[in-house]
Design an enzyme around this catalytic site. Structure first.
Site, PDB file in Angstrom:
ATOM      1  N   GLU A 283      19.603  11.677   3.629  1.00 57.51           N
ATOM      2  CA  GLU A 283      19.707  12.529   2.440  1.00 57.51           C
ATOM      3  C   GLU A 283      19.983  13.977   2.838  1.00 57.51           C
ATOM      4  O   GLU A 283      20.741  14.680   2.176  1.00 57.51           O
ATOM      5  CB  GLU A 283      18.410  12.466   1.604  1.00 57.51           C
ATOM      6  CG  GLU A 283      18.089  11.102   1.034  1.00 57.51           C
ATOM      7  CD  GLU A 283      18.994  10.690  -0.125  1.00 57.51           C
ATOM      8  OE1 GLU A 283      19.865  11.470  -0.522  1.00 57.51           O
ATOM      9  OE2 GLU A 283      18.822   9.560  -0.617  1.00 57.51           O
ATOM     10  N   ARG A 287      23.439  15.641   1.494  1.00 54.25           N
ATOM     11  CA  ARG A 287      23.296  16.684   0.464  1.00 54.25           C
ATOM     12  C   ARG A 287      23.383  18.089   1.052  1.00 54.25           C
ATOM     13  O   ARG A 287      24.052  18.957   0.503  1.00 54.25           O
ATOM     14  CB  ARG A 287      21.967  16.521  -0.276  1.00 54.25           C
ATOM     15  CG  ARG A 287      21.843  15.165  -0.933  1.00 54.25           C
ATOM     16  CD  ARG A 287      20.688  15.103  -1.897  1.00 54.25           C
ATOM     17  NE  ARG A 287      20.346  13.715  -2.185  1.00 54.25           N
ATOM     18  CZ  ARG A 287      19.792  13.295  -3.302  1.00 54.25           C
ATOM     19  NH1 ARG A 287      19.489  14.136  -4.255  1.00 54.25           N
ATOM     20  NH2 ARG A 287      19.500  12.019  -3.473  1.00 54.25           N
ATOM     21  N   ASP A 415      25.589   0.181   0.826  1.00 52.40           N
ATOM     22  CA  ASP A 415      26.737   0.810   0.181  1.00 52.40           C
ATOM     23  C   ASP A 415      27.585   1.795   0.987  1.00 52.40           C
ATOM     24  O   ASP A 415      28.725   1.512   1.359  1.00 52.40           O
ATOM     25  CB  ASP A 415      26.295   1.458  -1.142  1.00 52.40           C
ATOM     26  CG  ASP A 415      25.084   2.398  -1.030  1.00 52.40           C
ATOM     27  OD1 ASP A 415      24.628   2.640   0.092  1.00 52.40           O
ATOM     28  OD2 ASP A 415      24.617   2.894  -2.074  1.00 52.40           O
ATOM     29  N   GLU A 550      27.892   6.976  -9.807  1.00 49.94           N
ATOM     30  CA  GLU A 550      28.854   6.061  -9.165  1.00 49.94           C
ATOM     31  C   GLU A 550      29.951   5.549 -10.101  1.00 49.94           C
ATOM     32  O   GLU A 550      31.117   5.430  -9.699  1.00 49.94           O
ATOM     33  CB  GLU A 550      28.117   4.869  -8.524  1.00 49.94           C
ATOM     34  CG  GLU A 550      27.277   5.229  -7.299  1.00 49.94           C
ATOM     35  CD  GLU A 550      25.944   5.886  -7.633  1.00 49.94           C
ATOM     36  OE1 GLU A 550      25.556   5.839  -8.824  1.00 49.94           O
ATOM     37  OE2 GLU A 550      25.305   6.450  -6.730  1.00 49.94           O
TER      38      GLU A 550
END
Ligand code: DMJ
Length: 664
Positions: A283, A287, A415, A550
């Site tokens: 993360e 980010r 993913d 998404e």
């Protein structure tokens, strides 16, 4: 008869006073009585507070339990919510505390509970990995304290089609502060398109201004209770996640004053090395490193590059494992790394496989190979390892390099690993052929084994375990795949490209159906397929909408690549639904049930709502030249990174750093 209390002979002026005549207790007797009563009271109250299930046993207890509940309403921090029975939502507050549902928990509560449990486990001495030894990369400037305004560091006008004079009637300001203004559409654009762009831009302003008002410098916002939201994926530190994540969106929308505020906060207050809590390596990379690098690419302001390098340096100890595959969590202050407790000894595929774009680009702009070496090592391990049926399980042990449980998914836990294989190839201007081959091989297997079609013809990606479909369900997270397959189809003609495009259309259609079939017209966290239901969530923890991007990401890419109007129409439906159900006075909230006409808010404005959701919706209505797909690749958090050799804003450092001296 002998009294219960001891008797003592009292004397007045040497004359004994008969005890029978005394009207009150002596001092010592009073102490004794008071302490007995106190002890009894404490035990009684304690029992009521800690055993709330006694509540039904008497009316007195009922009222005490009500006090307990009122105290709880005073704020979730004061007391932990008691466990609730299924469907027992009692009279807990509508705002701020998320209710448990029929079959599962809200993701925010689950996340908080896991975090708390992890803390308790740790305090109880459960295994925490030792502080690893590692080579620290040469230190980058501390970047503390205010630095020069960004205009001083701008090397050239930002994105080529941005022109301040077109967007600002006042023209460029003398101090150059509106040189960041971006033009999303040409002067002769359709007024309807323009109005849609303006709507999304206004949504961004609303989200940003409320964050600024109630949570400035903290990670995220609770838009309903109007205060900072700290308990999220960023540990307990105050890292201004919304600022760093949302900044390039402000830039792209031409919100120059807001961009400058955020930029100055980063320059003056953002110091990763002061954070003394555990951060997710993944993360933090997507980010923070991604967000900062995008801002650097767009503006040339070296403060962003320097801060990105500081953040990446703080993550490096997590890579000190026998295989080079990183652990999941790192504390920048103590440098201690460890795994999530729920993953046992394993790292997660989607996490360790989603660092490549940021780390490679960081090496190029700093001239420091250390970052690229880390992700190249990960690639090497994944390239060489034996893959069951050409697919990659979600768990892998970084000590042994062996797979954990053979669960395979293009949704949660898998993913973006696949997404980054394709994008590493694109970002390298198609030079990283290994990545493209790995992508095509894995996708062929995924389409053969995981692509399913519902009775009414909706295509979806199911999940596998040991080669067999275990759940006829698709995560909202997997809805990025429409865009990914379309990108793959249009960037390389191969035997798979026709199939990719077909799958891209079908998956995007299915994801839209999951939105369209809900009362709010917003999509659930996961949706299932059976003879009874199609593209609908069944469990309550699947019915939430947590402002995810998404589906809109796929609308955006499909629009750019096919020019079919329906993708813009679907995006506009989503904008209206967000405005109707998620917008509150204090920002934007997620929803606890997309199938309710008037759903309850979850009271969290996610940082990715600003980074991704609003950016993709904005780009959906912009001209193609704004962040053209020929020149930019979006990281998995929608932070655009320039394509090497194609984008003139790709700033290679010819020699290693020294970053500090480079600053103007
Ligand atoms: C984002 O942080 C990224 O898109 C990530 O890859 C997956 N999930 C969230 C948004 O849903």
């Amino acid at each position: 008869m002998t009294g219960i209390l001891p008797t003592y002979q009292r004397f007045v002026n040497g004359v004994p006073v008969p005890s029978i005549s005394r009207r009150s207790f002596r001092i010592r007797e009073k102490y004794l009585i008071v302490s007995v009563l106190l002890t009894f009271g404490i035990v009684w109250l304690g029992a009521l507070f800690y055993l709330p299930e006694f509540k039904s046993s008497s009316s007195v207890n009922d009222s005490v339990y009500n006090v307990y509940k009122r105290i709880q309403k005073a704020g979730p921090e004061l007391l932990m919510p008691p466990p609730l029975a299924q469907n027992d939502v009692g009279d807990f507050p509508v705002v701020g505390i998320v209710r448990h549902g029929e079959e599962g928990d809200d993701p925010h509560i689950v996340e908080d509970r896991n975090r708390l449990k992890a803390k308790i486990d740790e305090d109880m001495g459960m295994k925490v990995l030792e502080r690893p030894q590692f080579d620290v990369a040469p230190s980058v400037s501390s970047s503390r304290g205010p630095s020069k305004p960004p205009v001083d560091a701008i090397e050239e006008p930002a994105v080529r089609n941005f022109a301040a004079k077109d967007a600002s009637p006042a023209g460029p300001k003398p101090d150059g502060s509106n040189r960041y203004v971006a033009v999303a559409i040409g002067p002769n654009a359709d007024p309807d398109q323009k109005q849609k762009l303006e709507t999304v831009k206004e949504m961004m302003r609303h989200a940003w201004n409320n964050y600024k008002l109630y949570a400035w410098g903290k990670n995220e916002l609770n838009p309903i209770s109007k205060r900072a939201h700290l308990s999220s994926v960023f540990g307990s530190g105050e890292m201004g996640a919304t600022i760093v994540d949302g900044l390039d969106t402000l830039y792209v929308m031409g919100l120059t004053d807001e961009f400058r505020e955020g930029r100055d906060w980063i320059a003056e207050h953002f110091n990763i090395n002061e954070i003394d809590s555990e951060l997710s390596v993944f993360e933090t990379t997507i980010r923070f490193v991604g967000g900062l690098l995008s801002c650097y690419a767009l503006t040339g302001d070296t403060i962003f590059r320097d801060k990105a390098a500081e953040v990446a340096d703080a993550l490096l100890p997590a890579f000190e494992t026998p295989t080079g595959l990183p652990y999941a969590l790192i504390n920048p202050s103590t440098k201690a790394s460890r795994q999530y407790h729920w993953a046992g000894p394993n790292s997660i595929l989607s996490e360790l496989g989603t660092l490549h774009l940021e780390f490679s680009y960081l090496s190029d702009v700093t001239g420091r190979e250390v970052y690229r070496n880390k992700v190249d090592k990960i690639r090497e391990v994944l390239y060489n390892i034996e893959k069951p049926g050409d697919l990659y399980p979600n768990f892998i042990n970084p000590r042994t390099g062996q797979w954990g449980q053979r669960h395979i998914s293009l949704g949660a836990l898998g993913d973006s690993f696949y997404e980054y294989l394709l994008k590493a190839w694109l970002a390298s201007n198609r030079g990283d052929e290994q990545a493209r081959t790995m992508f095509d091989t894995a996708m062929q297997a995924a389409l053969d084994k995981m692509l399913r079609v519902s009775p009414s013809g909706l295509a979806y990606l199911a999940e596998l375990k040991y080669g067999r479909v275990i759940e006829e369900k698709m995560d909202h997270l997997s809805c990025f795949a429409g865009g990914m397959f379309a990108l793959a189809a249009t960037t390389l003609e191969n035997s798979l490209s026709e199939r990719y495009m077909d799958v891209a259309r079908k998956l995007t259609h299915t994801c839209h159906e999951s939105y369209f079939r809900s009362e709010t017209k917003l999509g659930p966290e996961a949706f299932r397929f059976s003879n009874a239901v199609e593209a609908r969530a069944q469990k309550s923890n699947e019915k939430v909408y947590i402002l995810r991007p998404e589906t809109f990401e796929s609308y955006f890419i499909m629009w750019r690549l096919t020019k079919e109007q329906k993708y813009r129409d679907w995006g506009w439906e989503a904008v209206q639904a967000l405005e109707k159900h998620c917008r509150v006075e204090g920002g934007y909230t997620g929803l606890t049930n997309v199938y309710h006409q008037n759903p309850q808010g979850d009271d969290v404005q996610q940082s990715y709502f600003l980074a991704e959701t609003l950016k993709y919706l904005y780009l959906l209505f912009s001209d193609d030249s704004l962040l053209s797909l020929d020149e930019w690749v979006f990281n998995t958090e929608a932070h655009p990174l320039p394509i090497k050799g194609k984008n003139p804003l790709y700033r290679m450092a010819s020699t290693p750093v020294p970053i500090e001296d480079n600053r103007v």
